[in-house]
Motif scaffolding. Structure first.
Motif, PDB file in Angstrom:
ATOM      1  N   GLU A   1     -73.230 -65.412  30.705  1.00 19.80           N
ATOM      2  CA  GLU A   1     -72.293 -64.433  31.242  1.00 19.80           C
ATOM      3  C   GLU A   1     -73.008 -63.157  31.659  1.00 19.80           C
ATOM      4  N   THR A   2     -74.056 -62.788  30.942  1.00 16.35           N
ATOM      5  CA  THR A   2     -74.836 -61.613  31.306  1.00 16.35           C
ATOM      6  C   THR A   2     -75.487 -61.791  32.674  1.00 16.35           C
TER       7      THR A   2
ATOM      8  N   LEU B   1     -74.451 -59.408  35.929  1.00 14.79           N
ATOM      9  CA  LEU B   1     -75.444 -58.483  36.463  1.00 14.79           C
ATOM     10  C   LEU B   1     -76.039 -58.948  37.782  1.00 14.79           C
ATOM     11  N   GLY B   2     -75.728 -60.154  38.188  1.00 18.04           N
ATOM     12  CA  GLY B   2     -76.284 -60.675  39.428  1.00 18.04           C
ATOM     13  C   GLY B   2     -77.767 -60.994  39.314  1.00 18.04           C
ATOM     14  N   ILE B   3     -78.178 -61.518  38.176  1.00 17.39           N
ATOM     15  CA  ILE B   3     -79.578 -61.879  37.989  1.00 17.39           C
ATOM     16  C   ILE B   3     -79.879 -63.165  38.754  1.00 17.39           C
ATOM     17  N   ARG B   4     -80.920 -63.128  39.550  1.00 17.79           N
ATOM     18  CA  ARG B   4     -81.286 -64.290  40.374  1.00 17.79           C
ATOM     19  C   ARG B   4     -81.596 -65.482  39.476  1.00 17.79           C
ATOM     20  N   THR B   5     -80.853 -66.557  39.657  1.00 21.34           N
ATOM     21  CA  THR B   5     -80.990 -67.748  38.839  1.00 21.34           C
ATOM     22  C   THR B   5     -81.187 -68.962  39.726  1.00 21.34           C
TER      23      THR B   5
ATOM     24  N   SER C   1     -81.792 -68.866  31.603  1.00 19.23           N
ATOM     25  CA  SER C   1     -80.400 -68.581  31.289  1.00 19.23           C
ATOM     26  C   SER C   1     -79.680 -69.893  31.032  1.00 19.23           C
ATOM     27  N   ASN C   2     -78.814 -69.877  30.041  1.00 19.29           N
ATOM     28  CA  ASN C   2     -77.969 -71.021  29.730  1.00 19.29           C
ATOM     29  C   ASN C   2     -76.536 -70.636  30.056  1.00 19.29           C
ATOM     30  N   PRO C   3     -75.955 -71.206  31.118  1.00 11.16           N
ATOM     31  CA  PRO C   3     -74.597 -70.821  31.507  1.00 11.16           C
ATOM     32  C   PRO C   3     -73.560 -71.063  30.426  1.00 11.16           C
TER      33      PRO C   3
ATOM     34  N   GLY D   1     -78.897 -60.880  25.494  1.00 13.45           N
ATOM     35  CA  GLY D   1     -79.981 -61.845  25.545  1.00 13.45           C
ATOM     36  C   GLY D   1     -80.984 -61.495  24.464  1.00 13.45           C
ATOM     37  N   TRP D   2     -82.213 -61.981  24.605  1.00 17.75           N
ATOM     38  CA  TRP D   2     -83.232 -61.721  23.605  1.00 17.75           C
ATOM     39  C   TRP D   2     -84.596 -61.644  24.263  1.00 17.75           C
ATOM     40  N   PHE D   3     -85.482 -60.891  23.637  1.00 17.88           N
ATOM     41  CA  PHE D   3     -86.847 -60.725  24.118  1.00 17.88           C
ATOM     42  C   PHE D   3     -87.739 -61.687  23.347  1.00 17.88           C
TER      43      PHE D   3
END
Length: 431
Positions: free
Chosen positions: A336-337, A341-345, A384-386, A404-406
């Motif tokens: 969802e993040t 945010l429109g992160i290119r996936t 990313s896991n939808p 998310g996580w680093f």
């Protein structure tokens, strides 16, 4: 969990394996909706004040007492956590979460005998038996400083340690794991006997998870004595995992002042003293680090405040901090993040992996920027896991939103000090 690889509830229940997850009922369901919303959004201080206001009007509000106690526990504020969680348990003796949080509160303070009945009330019978078996002071620290060179960096960092005075073994480490664990053959060599054992289904078969007490664990110039430890074996007694001799989890690290010096390729361990904390803090800040908040959720999961940016917008919020372990990604992004945010996936490129102990399909994604204090990375490889929610409720998750996580690869240019006394995280780039 933070999206990492290890968790007590899956397979080893504390050994080196992947983390379980599930989606269940809402975390705190049943009290003030606005207050719960603050908690879920990571507004912990505001949520604490709101829970307190509820309790002033209704001292027998179990929900508010449990929520206030959990907020205190996240920040290792033990007097407050004990006060409110004891109230919650007194009001609802069978409440699973209240007992779980109180048991966790006790083991963070090495009050193992006090934790045992609450683990049992929370349905954690193995933990109850294990911690009841600890005699005397646990995690006794001998020595003041250890510098452990990384024997390798990838696919996961390894350092050397001695078990019960034996020859050096190669241990990985990961803050997504709780206790110290080791291979069955290492446990046998060290003469360990289990205080409790549990049979667990694993990959169509079964393994045995064992829990005992280790006399000595030596990490360079620091020795820990009387340490709870876990190990796992196949039904025939063979090792389950052979990538390393064992795994050092968060419980070891929060008994020390720990610096994960990725840039210097070493693990630095210090006895937790005010002087050591001042020195480490000053060194980190001279190197450009800023003090970041640190929260510890559900025994082992570290969190702080960070940000993700995509093509549409950026957002700052609670993020997971996964130090150690092995991963080719710089960060993981909740589905969802990434969408918001429109992160290119790259949805055309499916990657089969294990996302929290279950086979899953993830997709490469490339945030414009990810940031944790002054540490930043741009246009880096993440996934990313939808289907991964931003909030996994208890008893399988933290109950608050994380973007998310680093992960392992993010830390390589940096030196990270984790201060579990003042609950601060320092991330500095080494010159």
């Amino acid at each position: 969990m933070n999206g990492g690889e290890w968790d007590r509830r899956s397979v080893f229940r504390g050994a080196a394996v992947l983390a379980a997850t599930a989606v269940t009922a809402p975390l705190l369901g049943g009290a003030d909706t606005d207050t719960d919303a603050l908690f879920k959004a990571g507004e912990f201080e505001r949520a604490a004040r709101a829970y307190e206001e509820i309790l002033k009007k209704d001292p027998k509000n179990m929900h508010a007492a449990r929520g206030r106690g959990y907020v205190a526990l996240l920040a290792n504020q033990f007097p407050g956590a004990e006060k409110y969680l004891k109230t919650a348990v007194a009001l609802a003796p069978a409440d699973r979460d209240a007992n779980y949080f109180l048991a966790d509160c006790y083991i963070r303070q090495d009050k193992f005998a006090l934790s045992a009945p609450h683990w049992k009330a929370a349905g954690e019978d193995s933990y109850a038996t294990w911690f009841a078996a600890v005699r005397g002071e646990g995690y006794q620290v001998h020595g003041d400083l250890a510098r452990l060179p990384f024997q390798q960096m990838d696919p996961k960092p390894l350092v050397e340690a001695s078990v019960n005075g034996g020859p050096a073994k190669r241990f990985t480490f990961y803050t997504g794991a709780p206790n110290l664990s080791m291979r069955a053959s290492v446990a046998k060599e060290a003469g360990l006997t289990p205080a409790v054992s549990q049979k667990i289904e694993y990959e169509g078969g079964a393994i045995w998870a064992h829990y005992g007490i280790l006399d000595s664990f030596k990490l360079g110039g620091i020795e820990l004595r009387n340490v709870p430890v876990g190990w796992s074996a196949t039904e025939s007694g063979e090792d389950v995992d052979t990538d390393a001799d064992g795994l050092i989890g968060t419980w070891v690290f929060y008994h020390l002042l720990t610096t994960f010096d990725y840039a210097g390729r070493q693990l630095i361990l210090r006895r937790r003293t005010q002087e050591a904390a001042r020195t480490a803090r000053a060194t980190a800040m001279r190197a450009g680090a800023e003090p970041l908040p640190l929260w510890l959720a559900r025994e082992q999961y570290l969190h702080s405040t960070g940000s993700f940016a995509g093509a549409v917008r950026s957002r700052t919020g609670v993020v997971g901090v996964n130090l150690g372990g092995g991963s080719e990604i710089v960060a993981g992004v909740r589905g969802e993040t990434a969408k918001q945010l429109g992160i290119r996936t790259d949805m055309e490129r499916m990657v089969g992996t294990f996302a929290q102990s279950h086979p899953a399909v993830v997709y490469p994604c490339y945030p414009k920027e990810i940031r944790l204090g002054n540490a930043v990375a741009r246009e880096v490889y993440c996934y990313s896991n939808p289907n991964q929610p931003v909030n996994v409720p208890t008893p399988f998750g933290t109950g608050f939103d994380t973007m998310g996580w680093f992960s392992h690869c993010f830390w390589k240019p940096y030196t990270i000090t984790v201060d579990f006394t003042d609950m601060k995280l320092y991330v500095a780039r080494k010159q």
